[in-house]
Design a protein around this motif. Structure first.
Motif, mmCIF file in Angstrom:
data_model
loop_
_atom_site.group_PDB
_atom_site.id
_atom_site.type_symbol
_atom_site.label_atom_id
_atom_site.label_comp_id
_atom_site.label_asym_id
_atom_site.label_seq_id
_atom_site.Cartn_x
_atom_site.Cartn_y
_atom_site.Cartn_z
ATOM 1 N N GLU A 155 -12.588 -0.302 -1.742
ATOM 2 C CA GLU A 155 -11.243 0.229 -1.931
ATOM 3 C C GLU A 155 -10.865 1.195 -0.805
ATOM 4 O O GLU A 155 -11.710 1.931 -0.292
ATOM 5 C CB GLU A 155 -11.151 0.971 -3.266
ATOM 6 C CG GLU A 155 -9.726 1.446 -3.558
ATOM 7 C CD GLU A 155 -9.650 2.280 -4.831
ATOM 8 O OE1 GLU A 155 -8.724 2.060 -5.602
ATOM 9 O OE2 GLU A 155 -10.524 3.152 -5.032
ATOM 10 N N ASP A 206 -13.514 6.346 -2.578
ATOM 11 C CA ASP A 206 -13.062 4.975 -2.727
ATOM 12 C C ASP A 206 -14.017 4.187 -3.611
ATOM 13 O O ASP A 206 -15.228 4.296 -3.471
ATOM 14 C CB ASP A 206 -12.972 4.304 -1.349
ATOM 15 C CG ASP A 206 -11.848 4.884 -0.506
ATOM 16 O OD1 ASP A 206 -10.759 5.107 -1.068
ATOM 17 O OD2 ASP A 206 -12.062 5.097 0.699
ATOM 18 N N ARG A 207 -13.424 3.401 -4.511
ATOM 19 C CA ARG A 207 -14.261 2.594 -5.405
ATOM 20 C C ARG A 207 -14.722 1.325 -4.696
ATOM 21 O O ARG A 207 -14.322 1.049 -3.571
ATOM 22 C CB ARG A 207 -13.486 2.243 -6.673
ATOM 23 C CG ARG A 207 -13.207 3.460 -7.537
ATOM 24 C CD ARG A 207 -12.248 3.147 -8.651
ATOM 25 N NE ARG A 207 -10.919 2.876 -8.122
ATOM 26 C CZ ARG A 207 -9.876 2.588 -8.903
ATOM 27 N NH1 ARG A 207 -10.016 2.508 -10.211
ATOM 28 N NH2 ARG A 207 -8.699 2.360 -8.368
ATOM 29 N N GLN A 263 -16.239 3.149 4.880
ATOM 30 C CA GLN A 263 -15.803 1.881 4.278
ATOM 31 C C GLN A 263 -16.482 0.707 4.990
ATOM 32 O O GLN A 263 -16.968 -0.230 4.346
ATOM 33 C CB GLN A 263 -14.284 1.730 4.394
ATOM 34 C CG GLN A 263 -13.511 2.695 3.494
ATOM 35 C CD GLN A 263 -12.014 2.652 3.773
ATOM 36 O OE1 GLN A 263 -11.560 2.087 4.768
ATOM 37 N NE2 GLN A 263 -11.241 3.264 2.902
ATOM 38 N N ASP A 308 -9.877 -2.728 1.186
ATOM 39 C CA ASP A 308 -8.540 -2.370 0.694
ATOM 40 C C ASP A 308 -8.456 -2.328 -0.830
ATOM 41 O O ASP A 308 -7.944 -1.376 -1.386
ATOM 42 C CB ASP A 308 -7.411 -3.272 1.215
ATOM 43 C CG ASP A 308 -6.682 -2.638 2.412
ATOM 44 O OD1 ASP A 308 -7.096 -1.532 2.799
ATOM 45 O OD2 ASP A 308 -5.749 -3.252 2.929
ATOM 46 N N GLY A 309 -8.899 -3.425 -1.472
ATOM 47 C CA GLY A 309 -8.847 -3.442 -2.940
ATOM 48 C C GLY A 309 -7.481 -3.748 -3.494
ATOM 49 O O GLY A 309 -7.044 -3.155 -4.479
ATOM 50 N N GLU A 310 -6.725 -4.679 -2.853
ATOM 51 C CA GLU A 310 -5.414 -5.038 -3.398
ATOM 52 C C GLU A 310 -5.567 -6.091 -4.494
ATOM 53 O O GLU A 310 -6.618 -6.719 -4.624
ATOM 54 C CB GLU A 310 -4.487 -5.533 -2.280
ATOM 55 C CG GLU A 310 -4.972 -6.811 -1.625
ATOM 56 C CD GLU A 310 -3.960 -7.403 -0.640
ATOM 57 O OE1 GLU A 310 -3.372 -6.644 0.130
ATOM 58 O OE2 GLU A 310 -3.791 -8.633 -0.658
ATOM 59 N N SER A 338 -8.100 3.730 -1.122
ATOM 60 C CA SER A 338 -7.180 4.091 -2.195
ATOM 61 C C SER A 338 -5.826 4.588 -1.711
ATOM 62 O O SER A 338 -5.746 5.464 -0.856
ATOM 63 C CB SER A 338 -7.815 5.171 -3.065
ATOM 64 O OG SER A 338 -6.866 5.623 -4.003
ATOM 65 N N GLN A 383 -4.318 -2.954 -9.534
ATOM 66 C CA GLN A 383 -4.315 -2.286 -8.238
ATOM 67 C C GLN A 383 -2.903 -2.288 -7.655
ATOM 68 O O GLN A 383 -1.987 -1.834 -8.303
ATOM 69 C CB GLN A 383 -5.348 -2.951 -7.322
ATOM 70 C CG GLN A 383 -6.790 -2.683 -7.769
ATOM 71 C CD GLN A 383 -7.189 -1.231 -7.598
ATOM 72 O OE1 GLN A 383 -7.224 -0.468 -8.556
ATOM 73 N NE2 GLN A 383 -7.457 -0.825 -6.356
ATOM 74 N N TRP A 397 0.832 -1.207 0.000
ATOM 75 C CA TRP A 397 0.000 0.000 0.000
ATOM 76 C C TRP A 397 0.868 1.260 0.000
ATOM 77 O O TRP A 397 0.648 2.187 -0.784
ATOM 78 C CB TRP A 397 -0.906 -0.022 1.230
ATOM 79 C CG TRP A 397 -2.061 0.924 1.170
ATOM 80 C CD1 TRP A 397 -3.316 0.656 0.715
ATOM 81 C CD2 TRP A 397 -2.065 2.293 1.572
ATOM 82 N NE1 TRP A 397 -4.096 1.772 0.815
ATOM 83 C CE2 TRP A 397 -3.357 2.790 1.331
ATOM 84 C CE3 TRP A 397 -1.089 3.135 2.099
ATOM 85 C CZ2 TRP A 397 -3.721 4.098 1.602
ATOM 86 C CZ3 TRP A 397 -1.439 4.451 2.372
ATOM 87 C CH2 TRP A 397 -2.743 4.915 2.124
#
Lengths: 341, 344
Positions: B298, B328-329, B157, B279-281, B300, B343, B58
């Motif tokens: 996500e 955040d998506r 989130q 998180d969206g990793e 970001s 990502q 990150w």
């Protein structure tokens, strides 16, 4: 210092070493082992009655797989502590081993492209490298006379840095069933790392009980000056135990990355040195050196593991669980102190 | 240059505050202390960037985003890396201030110790934007001592994860929650947002959500934001609560650990147990494509564009809020395929 007083110290120490060499401390060891064993049985009984699904094959498998890496590292740590030393670098050595293994089997260059060769090297090289770093610790301690806690602090700090540089600080994820057998394989339904753990414990327990090397390790920790005079090769013994400790940490590093399908130089082996030292202490090996019980270390690790499992299963918050575990360690060490005096 | 800057301040203040300022030197001082350092409109800027460390994907993505965006716009970036050492970051900020960048953008590693560094920059006449972590407001205030804080809304989130889970399970689930590191801001906020939607919650005495009758949190324990601990805690909780039907993990790494634990116990993640995380990793996106992870919100790390846009708004004299919330998506099976490998 007067010659006479030095001579008297010498004779006293010599007699204590020869005493240790001829009469194995079976009774002292047995008492400590059984003390820890009784605690272990109590925890198992508590769980049998009050924890859901505790007496199941799955619960046994979960506990043994979770404790395997701690036991493997703590076995080596027992040897180090028996010589009167300590090794803070084991967690960092696990990270180095894990990072190196992933680099080897993920690289597609030359002969490494062959899965068999790549995986074999991914097992052997990282463990040997971790062993070599262990020898480096031993060299600092024997050749440069650094105190073990300072000497191993060097790699505790630098080792993780080395692992991070090797992987560029990035988490590497993979799917490699051949390599991951060490963490996920189940011959005869038993997790492979559990078999590995038992084999390592059995071999080291035998070495400590029945070989000259085992005697030398204890003599070194009991009274180094006396042991040296009695002809024990102190420096080689110390090099060997730190080297062995490095090798075992290397194996544990491989298991951790195999179970998680990822090599994370920042996380692999994090706080492992403390878990291992705690297991050794709870198991009944005094941190002053000169005595060691490998089976005790296995039991000590199981006690800490089951305490964690019990607290987690019963929904005790993490913060409170830590206090309980710390209390258990203090209690174990206090009881042993009383037995010793 | 120092003297020149402060003289400019005083002139500006004298114009603004006119006679009042001239009456009392203390008032001048206070007024000066409340003024943010200005940022001239220019074609190119020199930007100081003091990263906390590079020991996780990150952070690396965040640094890369800053570097890439600076290169794209032709800005000069003075970057430092504190190796997760607060004392080093304080020294880094001081040394970057000495190099006199136009602006300083950085994530303070700890909210207390880095607050004086913000004031130090202000005294040197360098405006500051904080990203992804804030400082303590009783020492340094956004709008007074630094321009603004740019960061994700962790509570939101958690709420979005809860919303998705309620929808995906039809409002019927027995949930295990894997918390982040005890005491860490993201862990506290992500738990608050999720729990208040599931269990019902209140904000300053007024209820903000009503509990969902069929949703039940069986256990909530920390997995320390790591894959290994997430897996081990899930293995144990799975024994204690075999009737679990959903997992909410405070980050993707723990969710992936939980997937491994479920598979080892012969469960089918994504089918008999639904998972959602934050998180969206990259690995999580792949797990969604593989059908094992349900969704991830996500958080970001891509701060480059928004940080420099905010900086330009400040140079243009636009009003900025105290907190610029990062958008955040949301990734689930409807869009995960197009983000595989994109990502961090």
């Amino acid at each position: 210092m007067a010659n006479s007083s030095r001579a008297s110290v010498r004779t006293r120490s010599l007699s204590s070493v020869t005493g240790r060499l001829t009469v194995p401390e079976r009774f002292g060891d047995a008492g400590q082992t059984y003390g820890a064993l009784a605690a272990l049985i109590l925890i198992v009984l508590y769980n049998a009655f009050f924890t859901r699904n505790f007496l199941t094959e799955q619960a046994l498998r979960v506990n043994l797989t979770q404790v395997a890496t701690i036991v493997i590292v703590a076995t080596g740590m027992t040897l180090v502590i028996a010589t009167g030393g300590i090794d803070l670098s084991v967690g960092s050595l696990m990270a180095i081993s894990g990072a190196l293994a992933a680099i080897i089997f993920m690289s597609q260059r030359g002969p490494l492209d062959n899965a068999l060769i790549g995986n074999t090297l991914a097992f052997v090289v990282p463990v040997l490298v971790a062993g070599a770093f262990g020898l480096f610790n031993g060299t600092l301690i024997t050749a440069f006379r650094l105190q073990p806690i300072i000497a191993t602090l060097v790699l505790f700090l630098a080792g993780r840095g080395i692992a991070q540089v090797m992987t560029n600080g990035e988490l590497r994820t993979f799917r490699n069933p051949g390599f991951q057998y060490i963490g996920m394989g189940r011959p005869f339904g038993i997790p492979f790392q559990v078999i590995l753990m038992l084999v390592i414990v059995a071999i080291v327990a035998w070495v400590m009980r029945s070989t000259t090397f085992g005697r030398y390790v204890l003599a070194t920790g009991d009274n180094e000056a006396a042991a040296r005079l009695a002809g024990v090769p102190i420096d080689r013994i110390k090099l060997a135990v730190y080297g062995i400790n490095g090798l075992l940490a290397g194996i544990a590093g491989l298991i951790v990355i195999a179970i998680n399908s990822s090599s994370d130089a920042n996380q692999v082996g994090q706080l492992m040195e403390l878990d291992a030292i705690a297991a050794v202490a709870v198991g009944g090996t005094p941190l002053t050196g000169g005595r060691a019980t490998i089976v005790g270390t296995l039991i000590g690790a199981l006690i800490i593991q089951l305490l964690r499992y019990t607290l987690l299963s019963h929904g005790v918050p993490d913060a409170a669980a830590r206090v309980v575990i710390a209390g258990a360690i203090v209690l174990a060490v206090l009881l042993q102190r009383q037995r010793g005096t | 240059m120092d003297r020149e800057l402060s003289r400019r301040h005083l002139l500006k203040l004298a114009a603004a505050g006119a006679g009042a300022a001239a009456l009392s030197p203390r008032l001048v001082q206070r007024a000066w202390a409340q003024e943010l350092p200005p940022l001239p409109k220019k074609d190119t800027y020199t930007v100081g960037f003091c990263q906390t460390g590079s020991n996780n994907p990150w952070r690396l993505a965040e640094t890369k985003s800053m570097q890439d965006e600076a290169a794209k716009r032709g800005y000069k970036l003075i970057a430092t890396d504190a190796n997760e050492d607060t004392a080093k970051q304080i020294a880094d900020v001081a040394s970057v201030i000495a190099q006199r960048p136009d602006i300083l953008i950085f994530p303070p590693r700890e909210s207390g110790p880095l607050a004086p560094s913000v004031l130090q920059a202000k005294q040197a006449g360098i405006p500051v934007i904080l990203i992804d972590r804030d400082v303590e407001h009783d020492v340094a205030m956004p709008g007074r001592d630094y321009i603004t804080f740019i960061g994700s809304d962790f509570v939101d989130q958690g709420r979005r994860a809860a919303e998705w889970l309620i929808g995906a399970t039809g409002g019927n689930a027995r949930i295990i929650e894997l918390e982040g590191t005890t005491g860490a801001d993201p862990a506290i906020d992500r738990k608050q947002g999720f729990d208040e939607l599931i269990l019902g919650g209140s904000f300053k005495g007024t209820p903000v959500a009503t509990p969902v009758a069929g949703m039940q949190i069986l256990a909530s324990q920390t997995g320390n934001f790591t894959r290994n601990e997430g897996r081990q805690v899930m293995e144990t909780l799975l024994q204690a609560h075999p009737d679990v039907t959903a997992v909410y993990a405070h980050n993707d790494e723990m969710a992936i650990g939980a997937i491994a634990a479920l598979e080892a116990a012969g469960r089918k993640p994504g089918q008999d147990v639904i998972l959602v995380s934050i998180d969206g990793e990259n690995d999580a996106i792949q797990a969604i494509v593989d059908g094992k992870l349900g969704a991830t919100v996500e958080s970001s790390p891509f701060f480059g564009p928004i940080a420099f846009d905010t900086m330009l708004k400040y140079a243009n004299g636009e009003d900025l809020p105290d907190w610029v919330v990062v958008v955040d998506r949301f990734f689930d099976k409807s869009n995960a395929a197009e983000f595989v490998g994109k990502q961090y």
